[in-house]
Write a protein that holds these residues in place. Structure first.
Motif, PDB file in Angstrom:
ATOM      1  N   ARG A  59       0.543   6.588  -2.104  1.00  0.00           N
ATOM      2  CA  ARG A  59      -0.191   5.630  -1.292  1.00  0.00           C
ATOM      3  C   ARG A  59      -1.242   4.938  -2.143  1.00  0.00           C
ATOM      4  O   ARG A  59      -1.635   5.440  -3.194  1.00  0.00           O
ATOM      5  CB  ARG A  59      -0.871   6.349  -0.123  1.00  0.00           C
ATOM      6  CG  ARG A  59      -0.049   6.517   1.125  1.00  0.00           C
ATOM      7  CD  ARG A  59       1.113   7.447   0.989  1.00  0.00           C
ATOM      8  NE  ARG A  59       1.714   7.778   2.271  1.00  0.00           N
ATOM      9  CZ  ARG A  59       2.835   8.464   2.424  1.00  0.00           C
ATOM     10  NH1 ARG A  59       3.470   8.898   1.374  1.00  0.00           N
ATOM     11  NH2 ARG A  59       3.310   8.698   3.637  1.00  0.00           N
ATOM     12  N   GLN A  64      10.935   6.616   4.673  1.00  0.00           N
ATOM     13  CA  GLN A  64      12.220   6.215   5.225  1.00  0.00           C
ATOM     14  C   GLN A  64      13.297   7.104   4.619  1.00  0.00           C
ATOM     15  O   GLN A  64      13.281   7.375   3.417  1.00  0.00           O
ATOM     16  CB  GLN A  64      12.537   4.746   4.907  1.00  0.00           C
ATOM     17  CG  GLN A  64      11.671   3.756   5.670  1.00  0.00           C
ATOM     18  CD  GLN A  64      12.067   2.319   5.435  1.00  0.00           C
ATOM     19  OE1 GLN A  64      13.191   2.016   5.050  1.00  0.00           O
ATOM     20  NE2 GLN A  64      11.120   1.424   5.654  1.00  0.00           N
ATOM     21  N   GLY A 119       1.609   3.373   9.306  1.00  0.00           N
ATOM     22  CA  GLY A 119       0.802   4.331   8.573  1.00  0.00           C
ATOM     23  C   GLY A 119       1.482   4.959   7.393  1.00  0.00           C
ATOM     24  O   GLY A 119       1.291   6.137   7.109  1.00  0.00           O
ATOM     25  N   MET A 120       2.278   4.193   6.705  1.00  0.00           N
ATOM     26  CA  MET A 120       2.850   4.625   5.431  1.00  0.00           C
ATOM     27  C   MET A 120       3.761   5.836   5.593  1.00  0.00           C
ATOM     28  O   MET A 120       3.553   6.892   4.991  1.00  0.00           O
ATOM     29  CB  MET A 120       1.735   4.877   4.421  1.00  0.00           C
ATOM     30  CG  MET A 120       0.895   3.634   4.181  1.00  0.00           C
ATOM     31  SD  MET A 120      -0.367   3.821   2.923  1.00  0.00           S
ATOM     32  CE  MET A 120      -1.586   4.740   3.821  1.00  0.00           C
ATOM     33  N   GLU A 129       1.831  -2.566   5.187  1.00  0.00           N
ATOM     34  CA  GLU A 129       2.003  -2.009   6.535  1.00  0.00           C
ATOM     35  C   GLU A 129       2.754  -0.687   6.525  1.00  0.00           C
ATOM     36  O   GLU A 129       3.419  -0.335   7.496  1.00  0.00           O
ATOM     37  CB  GLU A 129       2.734  -2.998   7.452  1.00  0.00           C
ATOM     38  CG  GLU A 129       2.057  -4.349   7.595  1.00  0.00           C
ATOM     39  CD  GLU A 129       0.656  -4.240   8.153  1.00  0.00           C
ATOM     40  OE1 GLU A 129       0.407  -3.338   8.983  1.00  0.00           O
ATOM     41  OE2 GLU A 129      -0.204  -5.036   7.754  1.00  0.00           O
ATOM     42  N   GLY A 130       2.664   0.007   5.411  1.00  0.00           N
ATOM     43  CA  GLY A 130       3.259   1.332   5.351  1.00  0.00           C
ATOM     44  C   GLY A 130       4.763   1.372   5.427  1.00  0.00           C
ATOM     45  O   GLY A 130       5.341   2.427   5.694  1.00  0.00           O
ATOM     46  N   GLY A 131       5.417   0.263   5.204  1.00  0.00           N
ATOM     47  CA  GLY A 131       6.867   0.294   5.227  1.00  0.00           C
ATOM     48  C   GLY A 131       7.465   0.111   6.606  1.00  0.00           C
ATOM     49  O   GLY A 131       8.675   0.128   6.775  1.00  0.00           O
ATOM     50  N   TYR A 172      20.096  -1.930   5.572  1.00  0.00           N
ATOM     51  CA  TYR A 172      20.019  -2.534   4.252  1.00  0.00           C
ATOM     52  C   TYR A 172      21.433  -2.751   3.729  1.00  0.00           C
ATOM     53  O   TYR A 172      22.360  -2.054   4.103  1.00  0.00           O
ATOM     54  CB  TYR A 172      19.319  -1.602   3.252  1.00  0.00           C
ATOM     55  CG  TYR A 172      17.844  -1.356   3.509  1.00  0.00           C
ATOM     56  CD1 TYR A 172      17.427  -0.358   4.385  1.00  0.00           C
ATOM     57  CD2 TYR A 172      16.868  -2.098   2.843  1.00  0.00           C
ATOM     58  CE1 TYR A 172      16.075  -0.108   4.593  1.00  0.00           C
ATOM     59  CE2 TYR A 172      15.514  -1.860   3.056  1.00  0.00           C
ATOM     60  CZ  TYR A 172      15.128  -0.858   3.928  1.00  0.00           C
ATOM     61  OH  TYR A 172      13.790  -0.614   4.126  1.00  0.00           O
ATOM     62  N   ASN A 184       0.798  -1.225   0.000  1.00  0.00           N
ATOM     63  CA  ASN A 184       0.000   0.000   0.000  1.00  0.00           C
ATOM     64  C   ASN A 184       0.831   1.277   0.000  1.00  0.00           C
ATOM     65  O   ASN A 184       0.296   2.374   0.109  1.00  0.00           O
ATOM     66  CB  ASN A 184      -0.953   0.008   1.201  1.00  0.00           C
ATOM     67  CG  ASN A 184      -0.221  -0.164   2.519  1.00  0.00           C
ATOM     68  OD1 ASN A 184       1.000  -0.032   2.584  1.00  0.00           O
ATOM     69  ND2 ASN A 184      -0.960  -0.460   3.571  1.00  0.00           N
ATOM     70  N   TYR A 185       2.139   1.138  -0.102  1.00  0.00           N
ATOM     71  CA  TYR A 185       3.014   2.313  -0.076  1.00  0.00           C
ATOM     72  C   TYR A 185       4.117   2.104  -1.102  1.00  0.00           C
ATOM     73  O   TYR A 185       4.785   1.050  -1.102  1.00  0.00           O
ATOM     74  CB  TYR A 185       3.590   2.504   1.329  1.00  0.00           C
ATOM     75  CG  TYR A 185       4.586   3.627   1.438  1.00  0.00           C
ATOM     76  CD1 TYR A 185       5.898   3.385   1.833  1.00  0.00           C
ATOM     77  CD2 TYR A 185       4.225   4.935   1.145  1.00  0.00           C
ATOM     78  CE1 TYR A 185       6.821   4.406   1.926  1.00  0.00           C
ATOM     79  CE2 TYR A 185       5.139   5.967   1.238  1.00  0.00           C
ATOM     80  CZ  TYR A 185       6.436   5.698   1.629  1.00  0.00           C
ATOM     81  OH  TYR A 185       7.342   6.719   1.719  1.00  0.00           O
ATOM     82  N   LEU A 204      11.211  -1.903   3.355  1.00  0.00           N
ATOM     83  CA  LEU A 204      10.826  -1.751   1.954  1.00  0.00           C
ATOM     84  C   LEU A 204      11.438  -2.871   1.117  1.00  0.00           C
ATOM     85  O   LEU A 204      12.553  -3.324   1.401  1.00  0.00           O
ATOM     86  CB  LEU A 204      11.320  -0.401   1.421  1.00  0.00           C
ATOM     87  CG  LEU A 204      10.759   0.848   2.100  1.00  0.00           C
ATOM     88  CD1 LEU A 204      11.536   2.076   1.647  1.00  0.00           C
ATOM     89  CD2 LEU A 204       9.290   1.002   1.795  1.00  0.00           C
TER      90      LEU A 204
END
Lengths: 113, 113
Positions: A51, B102, B98-99, A95-97, B35, A31-32, A101
């Protein structure tokens, strides 16, 4: 888990022309969708994100479109300039990251003078 | 780089030696991420933290451990470095949930001989 495919791996365009980079994702729960620009020797820099409740977003010369049904999203850069030369990464997350990612493998954008 | 520093920026080490990389933030963000970036693979998540002493594994966690004893610091440890861990390591921070975006640090280039 999520899988993100990015195309093309290299894109060369004339200065002033438009560039389009495409990504597909596999997890319908994602979703992101952020896009990052990385210059040589530096960390990735967030340039735009979208989004899942939005189909398109624009910020000056860059825009991103999202097609949830087809599970693909694209980055559009208009009126390209030499400073646009860099590697661009797309990414996706459910889950929005919060749990990280999943990135595509990158596109090397070359702006020809 | 959004108030994120990484140390060291470059390191060369021998196979079998322990290595610790440090990420420090001044943004008071709840989430921190490690990462690795390798040619042909893009960026892949190693571990992440969602609070002090709260961590979880990512896609490529084998051979790595992490610790977070303070909000501002996130350590990545290679207990016994191998040549396959030669890579560029990036730390990222975010508000999570909530997205949220980062933001990435400048990276640490690690070479294991």
């Amino acid at each position: 888990g999520e899988n993100v495919e990015q195309h093309p791996s290299t894109l060369s365009v004339q200065e002033g022309d438009s560039a389009v980079i495409k990504c597909t994702y596999s997890d319908s729960a994602s979703n992101y969708f952020p896009w990052y620009k990385q210059e040589l020797g530096k960390g990735p820099q967030l340039i735009i994100d979208i989004r899942s409740n939005v189909g398109e977003k624009k910020d000056q010369r860059i825009a991103v479109t999202l097609n949830k049904t087809a599970k693909h999203f694209s980055l559009h850069i208009t009126e390209t300039q030499p400073e646009d030369s860099a590697v661009y990464f797309c990414a996706a997350s459910a889950e929005g990251g919060a749990d990280g990612l999943t990135f595509g493998k990158g596109t090397h954008l070359i702006i020809q003078p | 780089d959004a108030g994120i520093t990484q140390s060291p920026r470059h390191k060369v080490t021998e196979t079998g030696t322990p290595v610790t990389l440090r990420c420090h933030q001044t943004e008071n963000h709840r989430y921190m991420y490690w990462y690795r970036q390798d040619p042909g693979h893009g960026l892949r998540l190693i571990h992440y933290s969602y609070g002090v002493k709260d961590t979880d594994k990512g896609e490529v966690s084998d051979g790595y451990s992490v610790s977070r004893s303070k909000t501002e610091d996130f350590l990545l440890t290679l207990e016994s470095a191998t040549s396959s861990q030669t890579s560029v390591y990036f730390c990222a921070i975010g508000e999570g949930g909530g997205m949220a975006e980062q933001f990435f640090g400048p990276g640490t280039r690690l070479t294991v001989l």
